[in-house]
Design an enzyme around this catalytic site. Structure first.
Site, PDB file in Angstrom:
ATOM      1  N   LEU A   7       2.136  22.342  42.084  1.00  0.00           N
ATOM      2  CA  LEU A   7       1.953  21.189  41.183  1.00  0.00           C
ATOM      3  C   LEU A   7       1.586  21.616  39.765  1.00  0.00           C
ATOM      4  CD1 LEU A   7       0.169  18.659  43.600  1.00  0.00           C
ATOM      5  CD2 LEU A   7       2.611  18.940  43.160  1.00  0.00           C
ATOM      6  N   ASP A  14       0.676  28.361  45.652  1.00  0.00           N
ATOM      7  CA  ASP A  14       1.482  29.164  44.727  1.00  0.00           C
ATOM      8  C   ASP A  14       2.407  30.103  45.508  1.00  0.00           C
ATOM      9  OD1 ASP A  14       2.350  30.905  42.724  1.00  0.00           O
ATOM     10  OD2 ASP A  14       0.408  30.851  41.690  1.00  0.00           O
ATOM     11  N   GLU A  72       9.531  28.126  36.870  1.00  0.00           N
ATOM     12  CA  GLU A  72       9.359  27.580  35.532  1.00  0.00           C
ATOM     13  C   GLU A  72      10.777  27.376  35.033  1.00  0.00           C
ATOM     14  OE1 GLU A  72       6.739  26.635  33.786  1.00  0.00           O
ATOM     15  OE2 GLU A  72       5.384  27.116  35.431  1.00  0.00           O
ATOM     16  N   THR A 129      20.957  29.440  38.416  1.00  0.00           N
ATOM     17  CA  THR A 129      21.494  28.618  37.324  1.00  0.00           C
ATOM     18  C   THR A 129      22.690  29.309  36.671  1.00  0.00           C
ATOM     19  OG1 THR A 129      20.997  28.002  35.037  1.00  0.00           O
ATOM     20  CG2 THR A 129      19.599  29.664  35.965  1.00  0.00           C
ATOM     21  N   ASP A 130      23.573  28.507  36.103  1.00  0.00           N
ATOM     22  CA  ASP A 130      24.707  29.098  35.370  1.00  0.00           C
ATOM     23  C   ASP A 130      24.243  29.837  34.112  1.00  0.00           C
ATOM     24  OD1 ASP A 130      23.973  26.875  33.850  1.00  0.00           O
ATOM     25  OD2 ASP A 130      26.014  26.115  33.615  1.00  0.00           O
ATOM     26  N   TYR A 159      13.816  32.463  30.029  1.00  0.00           N
ATOM     27  CA  TYR A 159      14.044  31.719  31.279  1.00  0.00           C
ATOM     28  C   TYR A 159      15.234  32.294  32.045  1.00  0.00           C
ATOM     29  CZ  TYR A 159      16.166  28.106  34.218  1.00  0.00           C
ATOM     30  OH  TYR A 159      16.772  27.445  35.267  1.00  0.00           O
ATOM     31  N   SER A 204      14.764  35.716  33.508  1.00  0.00           N
ATOM     32  CA  SER A 204      13.911  35.760  34.710  1.00  0.00           C
ATOM     33  C   SER A 204      14.704  35.290  35.931  1.00  0.00           C
ATOM     34  CB  SER A 204      12.643  34.922  34.514  1.00  0.00           C
ATOM     35  OG  SER A 204      12.947  33.538  34.491  1.00  0.00           O
ATOM     36  N   LYS A 205      15.572  34.297  35.746  1.00  0.00           N
ATOM     37  CA  LYS A 205      16.395  33.820  36.869  1.00  0.00           C
ATOM     38  C   LYS A 205      17.414  34.877  37.281  1.00  0.00           C
ATOM     39  CE  LYS A 205      16.349  30.190  38.528  1.00  0.00           C
ATOM     40  NZ  LYS A 205      15.547  29.665  39.673  1.00  0.00           N
ATOM     41  N   ASN A 254      21.642  19.721  35.486  1.00  0.00           N
ATOM     42  CA  ASN A 254      21.475  18.524  36.322  1.00  0.00           C
ATOM     43  C   ASN A 254      20.917  17.360  35.505  1.00  0.00           C
ATOM     44  OD1 ASN A 254      20.652  19.439  39.706  1.00  0.00           O
ATOM     45  ND2 ASN A 254      21.678  20.748  38.231  1.00  0.00           N
ATOM     46  N   PRO A 267      15.281  14.323  18.584  1.00  0.00           N
ATOM     47  CA  PRO A 267      15.378  15.644  17.959  1.00  0.00           C
ATOM     48  C   PRO A 267      16.575  16.454  18.474  1.00  0.00           C
ATOM     49  CG  PRO A 267      13.663  15.648  19.640  1.00  0.00           C
ATOM     50  CD  PRO A 267      14.242  14.269  19.631  1.00  0.00           C
TER      51      PRO A 267
HETATM   52  P1  NAD Z   1      11.175  21.494  37.705  1.00  0.00           P
HETATM   53  O1  NAD Z   1      10.523  22.212  36.572  1.00  0.00           O
HETATM   54  O2  NAD Z   1      11.370  20.017  37.633  1.00  0.00           O
HETATM   55  O3  NAD Z   1      10.355  21.771  39.056  1.00  0.00           O
HETATM   56  C1  NAD Z   1       9.846  23.014  39.392  1.00  0.00           C
HETATM   57  C2  NAD Z   1       8.861  22.820  40.554  1.00  0.00           C
HETATM   58  O4  NAD Z   1       8.375  24.125  40.940  1.00  0.00           O
HETATM   59  C3  NAD Z   1       7.628  21.978  40.184  1.00  0.00           C
HETATM   60  O5  NAD Z   1       7.363  21.047  41.218  1.00  0.00           O
HETATM   61  C4  NAD Z   1       6.514  23.009  40.075  1.00  0.00           C
HETATM   62  O6  NAD Z   1       5.236  22.480  40.392  1.00  0.00           O
HETATM   63  C5  NAD Z   1       6.965  24.051  41.100  1.00  0.00           C
HETATM   64  N1  NAD Z   1       6.394  25.383  40.831  1.00  0.00           N
HETATM   65  C6  NAD Z   1       6.382  26.050  39.641  1.00  0.00           C
HETATM   66  N2  NAD Z   1       5.731  27.216  39.793  1.00  0.00           N
HETATM   67  C7  NAD Z   1       5.355  27.304  41.097  1.00  0.00           C
HETATM   68  C8  NAD Z   1       4.650  28.285  41.850  1.00  0.00           C
HETATM   69  N3  NAD Z   1       4.214  29.401  41.286  1.00  0.00           N
HETATM   70  N4  NAD Z   1       4.432  28.033  43.165  1.00  0.00           N
HETATM   71  C9  NAD Z   1       4.857  26.883  43.743  1.00  0.00           C
HETATM   72  N5  NAD Z   1       5.533  25.928  43.076  1.00  0.00           N
HETATM   73  C10 NAD Z   1       5.773  26.136  41.762  1.00  0.00           C
HETATM   74  O7  NAD Z   1      12.550  22.249  37.930  1.00  0.00           O
HETATM   75  P2  NAD Z   1      13.965  21.689  38.426  1.00  0.00           P
HETATM   76  O8  NAD Z   1      14.718  21.195  37.270  1.00  0.00           O
HETATM   77  O9  NAD Z   1      13.741  20.811  39.601  1.00  0.00           O
HETATM   78  O10 NAD Z   1      14.651  23.052  38.895  1.00  0.00           O
HETATM   79  C11 NAD Z   1      14.533  23.511  40.223  1.00  0.00           C
HETATM   80  C12 NAD Z   1      15.287  24.823  40.367  1.00  0.00           C
HETATM   81  O11 NAD Z   1      16.653  24.626  40.017  1.00  0.00           O
HETATM   82  C13 NAD Z   1      14.780  25.933  39.465  1.00  0.00           C
HETATM   83  O12 NAD Z   1      14.800  27.136  40.197  1.00  0.00           O
HETATM   84  C14 NAD Z   1      15.784  25.971  38.323  1.00  0.00           C
HETATM   85  O13 NAD Z   1      15.870  27.264  37.777  1.00  0.00           O
HETATM   86  C15 NAD Z   1      17.045  25.561  39.035  1.00  0.00           C
HETATM   87  N6  NAD Z   1      18.078  24.900  38.223  1.00  0.00           N
HETATM   88  C16 NAD Z   1      17.746  23.822  37.452  1.00  0.00           C
HETATM   89  C17 NAD Z   1      18.753  23.173  36.730  1.00  0.00           C
HETATM   90  C18 NAD Z   1      18.447  21.942  35.910  1.00  0.00           C
HETATM   91  O14 NAD Z   1      19.330  21.439  35.226  1.00  0.00           O
HETATM   92  N7  NAD Z   1      17.235  21.397  35.954  1.00  0.00           N
HETATM   93  C19 NAD Z   1      20.065  23.648  36.773  1.00  0.00           C
HETATM   94  C20 NAD Z   1      20.365  24.761  37.577  1.00  0.00           C
HETATM   95  C21 NAD Z   1      19.356  25.369  38.290  1.00  0.00           C
HETATM   96  P1  TYD Z   2      17.916  21.411  28.020  1.00  0.00           P
HETATM   97  O1  TYD Z   2      17.824  20.072  28.683  1.00  0.00           O
HETATM   98  O2  TYD Z   2      16.660  22.060  27.542  1.00  0.00           O
HETATM   99  O3  TYD Z   2      18.712  22.358  29.025  1.00  0.00           O
HETATM  100  P2  TYD Z   2      19.247  23.896  28.810  1.00  0.00           P
HETATM  101  O4  TYD Z   2      18.820  24.382  27.496  1.00  0.00           O
HETATM  102  O5  TYD Z   2      18.577  24.619  29.920  1.00  0.00           O
HETATM  103  O6  TYD Z   2      20.717  23.794  28.937  1.00  0.00           O
HETATM  104  O7  TYD Z   2      18.880  21.289  26.759  1.00  0.00           O
HETATM  105  C1  TYD Z   2      20.214  20.869  26.887  1.00  0.00           C
HETATM  106  C2  TYD Z   2      20.851  20.957  25.500  1.00  0.00           C
HETATM  107  O8  TYD Z   2      20.214  20.023  24.628  1.00  0.00           O
HETATM  108  C3  TYD Z   2      20.676  22.310  24.825  1.00  0.00           C
HETATM  109  O9  TYD Z   2      21.848  22.602  24.063  1.00  0.00           O
HETATM  110  C4  TYD Z   2      19.493  22.105  23.896  1.00  0.00           C
HETATM  111  C5  TYD Z   2      19.637  20.669  23.481  1.00  0.00           C
HETATM  112  N1  TYD Z   2      18.373  19.960  23.175  1.00  0.00           N
HETATM  113  C6  TYD Z   2      18.200  19.327  21.932  1.00  0.00           C
HETATM  114  O10 TYD Z   2      19.086  19.347  21.067  1.00  0.00           O
HETATM  115  N2  TYD Z   2      17.030  18.680  21.701  1.00  0.00           N
HETATM  116  C7  TYD Z   2      16.024  18.633  22.605  1.00  0.00           C
HETATM  117  O11 TYD Z   2      14.957  18.025  22.320  1.00  0.00           O
HETATM  118  C8  TYD Z   2      16.211  19.269  23.879  1.00  0.00           C
HETATM  119  C9  TYD Z   2      15.125  19.252  24.915  1.00  0.00           C
HETATM  120  C10 TYD Z   2      17.418  19.910  24.112  1.00  0.00           C
END
Ligand code: NAD
Ligand code: TYD
Length: 340
Positions: free
Chosen positions: A36, A60, A85, A126-127, A151, A154-155, A181, A206
């Site tokens: 959380l 954790d 993260e 992630t891509d 980020y 690290s992935k 997503n 922004p």
């Molecule tokens: P999010 O930030 O909404 O959620 C991350 C969750 O992980 C949170 O509930 C947080 O509390 C938990 N967490 C963080 N550190 C932790 C720890 N040390 N121990 C236990 N729990 C921990 O992220 P999301 O958008 O739901 O993404 C989920 C996964 O999908 C991630 O691995 C992300 O890299 C991957 N992903 C996300 C997207 C996207 O568009 N959001 C796209 C492709 C891949």
């Molecule tokens: P984001 O949702 O942070 O995803 P990612 O960078 O992981 O693809 O951002 C999506 C796109 O939107 C990216 O090109 C950055 C841009 N962006 C803005 O222009 N303003 C904002 O406030 C945010 C959060 C993102």
């Protein structure tokens, strides 16, 4: 019964996965391990908190003792690692927690999975590990890794480590690399919910740089249907790209949101560009389509409207977030870091 450890299940994608699985199946027992962080929210899981096949544990993924105890106590045979993260901007402000959670945390899970001889370990990636594309071309699974942000690096590190556990120990690891997503319960630091919420509050929107950066958008449910398939049917040691062929630039999306909400484009404010900003992501998802018969079910033009409606109808969920620590984050990011 499949005993499945889901990590990060209180976040955006993980909670959607848990809700989806518990609604549709009765052969999966889910232990959700989440510490959380600011991004984890148990409100996302209200619908299943009393479900007989669900157990939440606050903790954790970096804690070796706790993770070991969970594997033993719940006889965990399957792992899906969503915990991370996940926000690029935060990784630019400070990278350490990204490497702790995303790399060390994944190592802790992989080591436990090895000791307890799990049947499947799905690493949610992630891509962004592929870096940035020019105007043409798509990421395939053989595109070289070239991550550009703390980020994404690290992935990518976690992906390489997971694959090495397959190669060295025969651990049945599979990896998904999905594009951006969107959907309900996404934390408002990300582009789409941030723009929806600011529009609703008549706050400036922004836009980094020229706003022409391209992302390939997928509805969260389509991602999770892919994750379910790869978890159970993917070939160990393989990577599966996931994407819905919905490329859009940021300005197009922002204008669409403004128009749907009947707000003025005057709210748009151009900011400094994000350092190291990847120009374009676009996914070739042929492998998962051909090998596992997956295809996206949601069209952007419909699902984005459903998503906007969800934020309109669930104000308490996001008002609660933006009135807390998020305010300081927002000020720091948008009134200082990105300000011209
Ligand atoms: P999010 O930030 O909404 O959620 C991350 C969750 O992980 C949170 O509930 C947080 O509390 C938990 N967490 C963080 N550190 C932790 C720890 N040390 N121990 C236990 N729990 C921990 O992220 P999301 O958008 O739901 O993404 C989920 C996964 O999908 C991630 O691995 C992300 O890299 C991957 N992903 C996300 C997207 C996207 O568009 N959001 C796209 C492709 C891949
Ligand atoms: P984001 O949702 O942070 O995803 P990612 O960078 O992981 O693809 O951002 C999506 C796109 O939107 C990216 O090109 C950055 C841009 N962006 C803005 O222009 N303003 C904002 O406030 C945010 C959060 C993102």
């Amino acid at each position: 019964m499949k005993n499945l450890l889901v990590t990060g299940g209180a976040g955006f994608i993980g909670s959607n996965f848990i809700n989806y699985i518990l609604k549709n199946r009765d052969d999966v027992f889910i232990v959700n391990l989440d510490n959380l962080t600011y991004a984890g929210n148990l409100e996302n899981l209200k619908a299943c908190e009393l479900h007989k096949n669900y157990k939440f544990i606050k903790g954790d993924i970096c804690s070796r003792e706790l993770v070991d105890e969970i594997f033993g106590k719940y006889n965990i045979k399957h792992v899906i690692n969503f915990a991370a993260e996940s926000h690029v901007d935060r990784s630019i402000l400070g990278s350490e927690i990204f490497f702790t959670t995303n790399v060390i945390g994944t190592n802790v899970l992989l080591e436990a999975a090895r000791r307890y001889e799990v049947e499947r370990f799905l690493q949610i990636s992630t891509d962004e590990v592929y870096g940035s594309l020019g105007p043409e071309g798509l990421f395939t699974e053989s595109t070289p890794l070239s991550p550009n942000s703390p980020y994404s690096s690290s992935k990518a590190s976690a992906d390489l480590m997971a694959l090495s556990f397959h190669h060295t120990y025969g651990l049945p690891v599979v990896i998904t690399r999905c594009s951006n997503n969107y959907g309900p319960y996404q934390f408002p630091e990300k582009l789409i919910p941030l723009m929806i919420i600011n529009s609703l509050n008549d706050k400036k929107l922004p836009v980094y740089g020229d706003g022409l950066n391209v992302r390939d958008w997928i509805y969260v449910v389509d991602h999770n249907r892919a994750a379910e398939l790869v978890w159970e049917k993917g070939t160990p040691g393989e990577v599966y790209n996931v994407g819905a062929e919905q490329e859009m630039n940021n300005i197009e999306i922002i204008k669409l949101i403004l128009s749907y909400l009947g707000k003025s484009e005057k709210l748009i404010e151009y900011m400094k560009d994000r350092p190291g900003h990847d120009r374009r992501y676009a996914i070739d998802a042929s492998r998962i389509k051909n090998e596992l018969a997956w295809k996206p079910e949601y069209k952007f033009e419909d699902a984005i409207k459903e998503t906007i409606d969800w934020y309109l109808n669930n104000k308490p969920w996001w008002e609660n977030i933006i009135s807390g620590d998020y305010r300081d984050y927002y000020r720091n990011m948008y009134e200082k870091f990105y300000k011209h």
